[in-house]
Design an enzyme around this catalytic site. Structure first.
Site, PDB file in Angstrom:
ATOM      1  N   PRO A  75       0.822  -1.015   0.254  1.00  0.00           N
ATOM      2  CG  PRO A  75      -0.041  -0.977   2.072  1.00  0.00           C
ATOM      3  CD  PRO A  75       0.384  -1.453   1.241  1.00  0.00           C
ATOM      4  CG  ASP A  76      -1.052   5.151  -1.562  1.00  0.00           C
ATOM      5  OD1 ASP A  76      -1.637   4.497  -0.497  1.00  0.00           O
ATOM      6  OD2 ASP A  76      -1.171   5.572  -2.994  1.00  0.00           O
ATOM      7  CG  PHE A  77       3.249   6.558   3.127  1.00  0.00           C
ATOM      8  CD1 PHE A  77       3.960   5.025   4.513  1.00  0.00           C
ATOM      9  CD2 PHE A  77       4.373   5.896   2.477  1.00  0.00           C
ATOM     10  CE1 PHE A  77       4.792   4.669   4.655  1.00  0.00           C
ATOM     11  CE2 PHE A  77       4.825   5.204   2.152  1.00  0.00           C
ATOM     12  CZ  PHE A  77       5.224   4.846   3.541  1.00  0.00           C
ATOM     13  NE  ARG A  78       1.528  11.792   3.420  1.00  0.00           N
ATOM     14  CZ  ARG A  78       3.004  11.563   3.102  1.00  0.00           C
ATOM     15  NH1 ARG A  78       2.975  10.724   2.306  1.00  0.00           N
ATOM     16  NH2 ARG A  78       4.075  11.274   4.494  1.00  0.00           N
ATOM     17  CG  ASN A 149       8.690   3.987  -2.617  1.00  0.00           C
ATOM     18  OD1 ASN A 149       8.316   4.405  -2.342  1.00  0.00           O
ATOM     19  ND2 ASN A 149       8.931   3.615  -4.124  1.00  0.00           N
ATOM     20  CG  ASP A 151       9.454  -0.974  -2.362  1.00  0.00           C
ATOM     21  OD1 ASP A 151      10.006  -0.696  -2.881  1.00  0.00           O
ATOM     22  OD2 ASP A 151       7.824  -0.413  -2.562  1.00  0.00           O
ATOM     23  CG  HIS A 168      11.896   8.962   2.674  1.00  0.00           C
ATOM     24  ND1 HIS A 168      10.751   9.645   2.244  1.00  0.00           N
ATOM     25  CD2 HIS A 168      13.266  10.077   2.559  1.00  0.00           C
ATOM     26  CE1 HIS A 168      10.601  10.562   2.398  1.00  0.00           C
ATOM     27  NE2 HIS A 168      11.594  10.752   2.494  1.00  0.00           N
TER      28      HIS A 168
HETATM   29  P1  OAD Z   1       2.470   8.866  -0.687  1.00  0.00           P
HETATM   30  O1  OAD Z   1       1.149   7.724  -0.354  1.00  0.00           O
HETATM   31  O2  OAD Z   1       2.422  10.584   0.105  1.00  0.00           O
HETATM   32  O3  OAD Z   1       1.276   8.863  -2.194  1.00  0.00           O
HETATM   33  C1  OAD Z   1       1.544   7.881  -3.213  1.00  0.00           C
HETATM   34  C2  OAD Z   1       0.725   8.791  -4.448  1.00  0.00           C
HETATM   35  O4  OAD Z   1       0.618   7.834  -5.430  1.00  0.00           O
HETATM   36  C3  OAD Z   1      -0.628   9.373  -4.598  1.00  0.00           C
HETATM   37  O5  OAD Z   1      -0.696  10.818  -4.705  1.00  0.00           O
HETATM   38  C4  OAD Z   1      -1.406   8.615  -4.429  1.00  0.00           C
HETATM   39  O6  OAD Z   1      -2.373   9.115  -5.813  1.00  0.00           O
HETATM   40  C5  OAD Z   1      -0.350   8.045  -6.318  1.00  0.00           C
HETATM   41  N1  OAD Z   1      -0.571   6.597  -6.320  1.00  0.00           N
HETATM   42  C6  OAD Z   1      -0.841   5.443  -6.309  1.00  0.00           C
HETATM   43  N2  OAD Z   1      -1.402   4.099  -6.569  1.00  0.00           N
HETATM   44  C7  OAD Z   1      -0.731   4.487  -7.881  1.00  0.00           C
HETATM   45  C8  OAD Z   1      -0.266   3.999  -8.941  1.00  0.00           C
HETATM   46  N3  OAD Z   1      -0.638   3.165  -9.022  1.00  0.00           N
HETATM   47  N4  OAD Z   1      -0.213   5.207 -10.220  1.00  0.00           N
HETATM   48  C9  OAD Z   1       0.508   6.073 -10.027  1.00  0.00           C
HETATM   49  N5  OAD Z   1      -0.285   7.320  -8.965  1.00  0.00           N
HETATM   50  C10 OAD Z   1      -0.320   5.996  -7.956  1.00  0.00           C
HETATM   51  O7  OAD Z   1       3.213   8.047  -0.606  1.00  0.00           O
HETATM   52  P2  OAD Z   1       4.831   9.035  -1.425  1.00  0.00           P
HETATM   53  O8  OAD Z   1       4.842   9.765  -1.654  1.00  0.00           O
HETATM   54  O9  OAD Z   1       5.990   8.120  -1.893  1.00  0.00           O
HETATM   55  O10 OAD Z   1       8.440   8.295   4.752  1.00  0.00           O
HETATM   56  O11 OAD Z   1       5.411   8.884   0.615  1.00  0.00           O
HETATM   57  C11 OAD Z   1       6.740  10.487   0.934  1.00  0.00           C
HETATM   58  C12 OAD Z   1       7.213   9.533   2.594  1.00  0.00           C
HETATM   59  O12 OAD Z   1       5.853   9.646   3.628  1.00  0.00           O
HETATM   60  C13 OAD Z   1       7.141   7.372   2.542  1.00  0.00           C
HETATM   61  O13 OAD Z   1       8.344   7.620   2.368  1.00  0.00           O
HETATM   62  C14 OAD Z   1       7.025   7.581   3.650  1.00  0.00           C
HETATM   63  C15 OAD Z   1       5.727   8.443   4.036  1.00  0.00           C
HETATM   64  O14 OAD Z   1       5.777   8.722   5.673  1.00  0.00           O
HETATM   65  C16 OAD Z   1       9.124   6.869   5.314  1.00  0.00           C
HETATM   66  O15 OAD Z   1       8.604   6.053   5.270  1.00  0.00           O
HETATM   67  C17 OAD Z   1       9.778   7.525   6.061  1.00  0.00           C
END
Ligand code: OAD
Length: 440
Positions: A75-78, A149, A151, A168
């Site tokens: 999963p992503d974060f936000r 990432n 991972d 990170h």
């Molecule tokens: P986020 O979860 O903040 O953002 C992910 C983005 O990717 C969002 O804008 C989603 O809409 C988009 N997204 C999801 N799935 C997608 C797909 N299949 N294709 C295209 N876009 C997609 O994740 P990050 O920006 O990576 O820190 O978050 C940054 C940091 O915040 C992470 O490194 C983490 C977190 O706290 C640490 O682990 C220290």
């Protein structure tokens, strides 16, 4: 992990690059060349990568986030419903990011270890997007992938370590946060897969902490920690970039997000994402709680920099063809497939993805086989021990029987013939048992 903490504004100031040397090539119709009419598209970006195009991007820099790994099951974060931060209720955190906050970790490490069990590398395969980065490398077009990432899927996709900046950190190494001693991957993996909090196995550390040892943590950069030295050492790459690909990130976390503006002012930039992010003149949410540390108290502030997909900042006399930023909305795997199609790389991309996945399956298969062999060896050992116990107990019985026989002989209950054959002994023992016998 060696680290350095720099406030956001310091970083942005430091990265401001003068126009001119080392940057993208000057173009009379924006970066896209004379053929461009109207606002640029993904297709315009693909042209920059073509060997027959005058521009020929050779120093592509990628800025990647969690969105590139969602297709592999992480999963992503936000993301509002599916993101990690929306699904942390069971950990009763004061705010979602606390799970990656170093102060919270010191106080309550269990939440992080419980979550790590789900996220630990080994169960996931690189996506088409990771493989596209590798393809850029194979085609001698990639300068660097900066990834947020943890991972390690960029590595699994076959990118050499020197092409990657894990801004990170990652799960690849782990150490005690007290004595800084690194622990083996195998050791930490055992703890993580058991969902256990890991304490330093070093005796010296245990002595100093009165038995338990310091907390051990994967070298992931937590909120409140500095970024790895390598991040700062590679910042100059941004100045050299002749195409910036930003993919699968919300650009919510600094200082990473500011890298978008560290490229030359004429460097073309494309965002491949499910949603528009990081735009100039948009309001940065600043996130919650712990993010303030990275944002330096700038929650809700107007972005002075960032993408300009609409050409708001263009001089009035410039047409849409001078816009340098492209937003491609959708799943990044589909975006890179489209880029690959435009470039005639479709087959290469899919072959690469297939080969990488097959290799990982084979490796996992052999690990699985090894695990099965270990398990069957353990079973065989258990069987052998059981059999040994039974034999010992039978011998024990036999000794008792012989002993009885001798005692019977002494008591002259064996007809005075002194029979000591097994048959005679068994019969005598049975006779004794039936008669209540002597206590042995
Ligand atoms: P986020 O979860 O903040 O953002 C992910 C983005 O990717 C969002 O804008 C989603 O809409 C988009 N997204 C999801 N799935 C997608 C797909 N299949 N294709 C295209 N876009 C997609 O994740 P990050 O920006 O990576 O820190 O978050 C940054 C940091 O915040 C992470 O490194 C983490 C977190 O706290 C640490 O682990 C220290």
């Amino acid at each position: 992990m060696p680290s350095r903490s720099l406030p956001t504004y310091h970083l942005i100031g430091k990265l401001k690059t003068p126009m001119g040397s080392g940057g993208a090539k000057k173009a009379s119709h924006g970066p896209w060349g004379p053929g461009q009419s109207g606002a640029p598209t993904l297709s315009s970006v693909a042209k920059l990568l073509r060997d027959d195009h005058a521009y020929q991007a050779r120093n592509v820099v990628v800025l990647a986030g969690a969105g590139i790994s969602t297709a592999s099951g992480i999963p992503d974060f936000r993301s509002p419903k599916t993101g990690l931060y929306a699904n942390l209720k069971r950990y009763s955190l004061p705010y979602p990011e606390a799970i990656f906050d170093i102060d919270y970790f010191r106080e309550k490490p269990q939440a992080f270890f419980t979550l790590s069990k789900e996220l630990y590398p080994g169960n996931f395969k690189p996506t088409l997007t990771h493989c596209f980065f590798k393809l850029l490398e194979d085609k001698a077009k990639l300068l660097r992938v900066f990834t947020q990432n943890i991972d390690t899927l960029e590595r699994l996709a076959g990118l050499p370590a020197d092409r990657i900046v894990e801004a990170h950190g990652s799960f690849a190494t782990s150490r005690c946060i007290r004595c800084k001693e690194e622990v083996s991957q195998r050791w930490i993996k055992e703890k993580v897969t058991a969902g256990q909090v890991a304490y330093c196995p070093q005796e010296s550390c245990q002595r100093k902490t009165g038995g338990q040892g310091g907390l051990v943590k994967p070298d992931i950069v937590f909120f409140g920690e500095g970024l790895p030295d390598r991040f700062f050492a590679c910042l100059d790459d941004l100045k050299k970039a002749d195409l910036l690909i930003v993919v699968g990130t919300s650009l919510q976390v600094q200082p990473f997000a500011s890298l978008v503006d560290a490229v030359h002012p004429s460097c073309p930039r494309i965002l491949l994402n499910l949603e528009r992010v990081g735009e100039i003149a948009s309001y940065g949410s600043g996130g919650a709680g712990g993010l303030d540390r990275f944002f330096g108290g700038m929650r809700g502030a107007m972005n002075e920099k960032g993408f300009d997909f609409e050409g708001w900042t263009l001089p009035k006399d410039k047409g849409k063809e001078h816009i340098r930023d492209v937003f491609w909305e959708g799943k990044c795997d589909e975006g890179v497939e489209e880029l690959a199609r435009e470039l005639g790389w479709t087959e290469d991309l899919h072959r690469l993805h297939r080969d990488i996945c097959r290799k990982i399956d084979e490796e996992n298969g052999s690990t699985e086989l090894g695990k099965q062999q270990d398990e069957s060896l353990a079973r065989a050992q258990q069987e052998a021990e059981k059999t040994a116990d039974e034999v010992t107990s039978q011998l024990e019985d036999k000794r008792h029987s012989d002993d009885l026989a001798h005692r019977l002989a002494d008591l002259d209950v064996n007809d005075g013939k002194g029979e000591t054959t097994e048959q005679a002994t068994v019969e005598q023992v049975e006779t004794l048992k039936r008669s209540g016998g002597p206590s042995l």
